[in-house]
Design an enzyme around this catalytic site. Sequence first.
Site, PDB file in Angstrom:
ATOM      1  N   ASP A 141     106.529  50.033  25.024  1.00 47.28           N
ATOM      2  CA  ASP A 141     105.858  49.253  23.997  1.00 47.28           C
ATOM      3  C   ASP A 141     106.330  49.651  22.588  1.00 47.28           C
ATOM      4  O   ASP A 141     106.423  50.838  22.270  1.00 47.28           O
ATOM      5  CB  ASP A 141     104.345  49.478  24.111  1.00 47.28           C
ATOM      6  CG  ASP A 141     103.557  48.745  23.053  1.00 47.28           C
ATOM      7  OD1 ASP A 141     103.553  47.497  23.076  1.00 47.28           O
ATOM      8  OD2 ASP A 141     102.942  49.413  22.190  1.00 47.28           O
ATOM      9  N   GLU A 192     110.443  46.996  23.982  1.00 50.85           N
ATOM     10  CA  GLU A 192     109.954  46.029  23.007  1.00 50.85           C
ATOM     11  C   GLU A 192     110.319  46.582  21.644  1.00 50.85           C
ATOM     12  O   GLU A 192     109.905  47.686  21.276  1.00 50.85           O
ATOM     13  CB  GLU A 192     108.445  45.848  23.091  1.00 50.85           C
ATOM     14  CG  GLU A 192     107.935  44.835  22.063  1.00 50.85           C
ATOM     15  CD  GLU A 192     106.449  44.924  21.771  1.00 50.85           C
ATOM     16  OE1 GLU A 192     105.903  43.950  21.224  1.00 50.85           O
ATOM     17  OE2 GLU A 192     105.835  45.963  22.069  1.00 50.85           O
TER      18      GLU A 192
END
Length: 609
Positions: free
Chosen positions: A266, A303
């Site tokens: 993330d 990401e």
Amino acid sequence: MYKSTHHAIAGAHLHADGKCLFRIWAPLKQTVALHIVSPEERRIPLTRSTDGYFETEVADCPAATHYYFNPDGEGDFPDPASHFQPEGVHGPSAVVDHGTFTWSDQAWENPALSELILYELHVGTFTEAGTFDAIIPYLEDLAAMGINAIELMPVAQFPGHRNWGYDGTFPYAVHASYGGPDGLKRLVDACHRRGIAVILDVVYNHLGPEGNYFNAFAPYFTDAYRTPWGSALNFDGPWSDGVRDYFTANAIHWFHHYHIDGLRLDAIHAIIDTGATHALQYINEVVASYAQQARKPLHLIAESDLNAPRVIQSTKTNGYGFDAQWLDDFHHALFVLLYPVGKEQYEDFGTLAQLAKAYTEGFVHSGEYVSARQRKYGASSAGIPGFKFVAFIQNHDQVGNHKNGERLSVLLSGAQLRIAAAALLLSPYIPMLFMGEEYGEERPFLYFTSHDDPQLVEQIREGRRQEFAHFFGDGEPPDPQDEKTFKASILDWPKRGQGKYQQLLMWYQRLIHLRRTHTALHNFNKTGTEVDVLSESAWSLLRQDETGQSQILALFNLADRPFPYTLPQNTTWICLLDSTMADPQAGSTVNPDVLVLPPVCVLIFASTT
């Protein structure tokens, strides 16, 4: 247990002989005691070893033994590397026996990243039960649709029973209410039996505030930086070696104990490291070493908000070494074309030329001035193959960060949804669907929490109010803490077999089948992708194999009026799919001289030799 000279492994590790090794990183502490609270209460001092670790080996220590660590007599705290928190983030940690689970996936082979059709899902809202086991009966439906990889939103222990997972405070512990360690293993094993890989979303950029006891042990955080979600983790300051090793070992933990096939990290742009070897490069190098030792391919996906090619460049050339990264620019470019109101949120997007660049290069912002950032931003990814990017038209962020959690199905018409699906699944990138997208789920996906701290609850509510103050009209966003917000987000799975929902599902199935079977769609070289902007609302997408002999041509028309088009000459074209037809599989030869694109449609052709 996997051992590496690169990093120590903290936590509780149960051996086959019943002995358990307890290890904790506490470099600035003078003493650490182990407090076993059940099944038989004991207090045992740990011995300082190397690099700031304390450890002890305890005989006759069964699985499910509950324990705390007590540093310098300052109180009992859960283990930061706990594998299970059965009583929540404030309760004792529990010893897990990873050797007793019976796996049936010995013949499983992880597909190449380029072969994946990803399906992102949230365990808590995918089914009414909200558990790992409850997902298993639906795997046949996903496999029948063509899905061969699920991506689980974070499952690490978070406060309460409802959360997206990005507020987790025990990165090694599988969330108790989802089914705990064995529940996740049962799901992964079942996925592998059905030919489905499992990608797990992990959070290495911050830790949630509630139940966060890390500072009681070691300098895990730094004041040198801040993240949008709170304190930054210490990846490059004094004592940062232990932090780097903690998260590196966490990656191995999921591969080794849970047979996870890949990780999605993330928001890596919030992992700040000014050292010579970036923490992300270090993680990728250790994972590559483990994969070689384990003799199985593993995938690491980032990401990233950086629009920086170094994220997916090799560690041998000082890149971070990720196998792929999310391609937000593709979503933004397509979304604003389909839903012009979205320009309020993505102000620097809105032209077909940008979508064409997203198809043929990747990053839309590659060094030019970007108004939202008030500076020049990004670098070109034109030469990077398409399998290094994951593209999508919806994901948890893009849906959940609308004020009312609106999916595309409530923002767009059915005809537009078919265009969006084709735009994604014919792209030269790894496609990812968001749960329910394939049948047009209309229930929202909202942001939800179940914190115990009233002050934190109010801070989150106020944060959501401020975030949406300038977008999408007046009124309060749904209360994240209200259980109704969570329940409103649970999928209505049965509707996928009814009416318009079933028709959209069939459209997705046929697109995925086409992607799987046509060689032109297996070419991830950017030179094999051409986009022509035909008007302000129409474009063509040509994909061809490496020889140029096999071609797929898709014609898109977003306008509410017909658009005339002449197909390329000297080629016979077969219409494979027509989004305007109840049965979209046309299969007819088309006269290139009289082709007219209907309003709001996509026609997909294959060339014949």
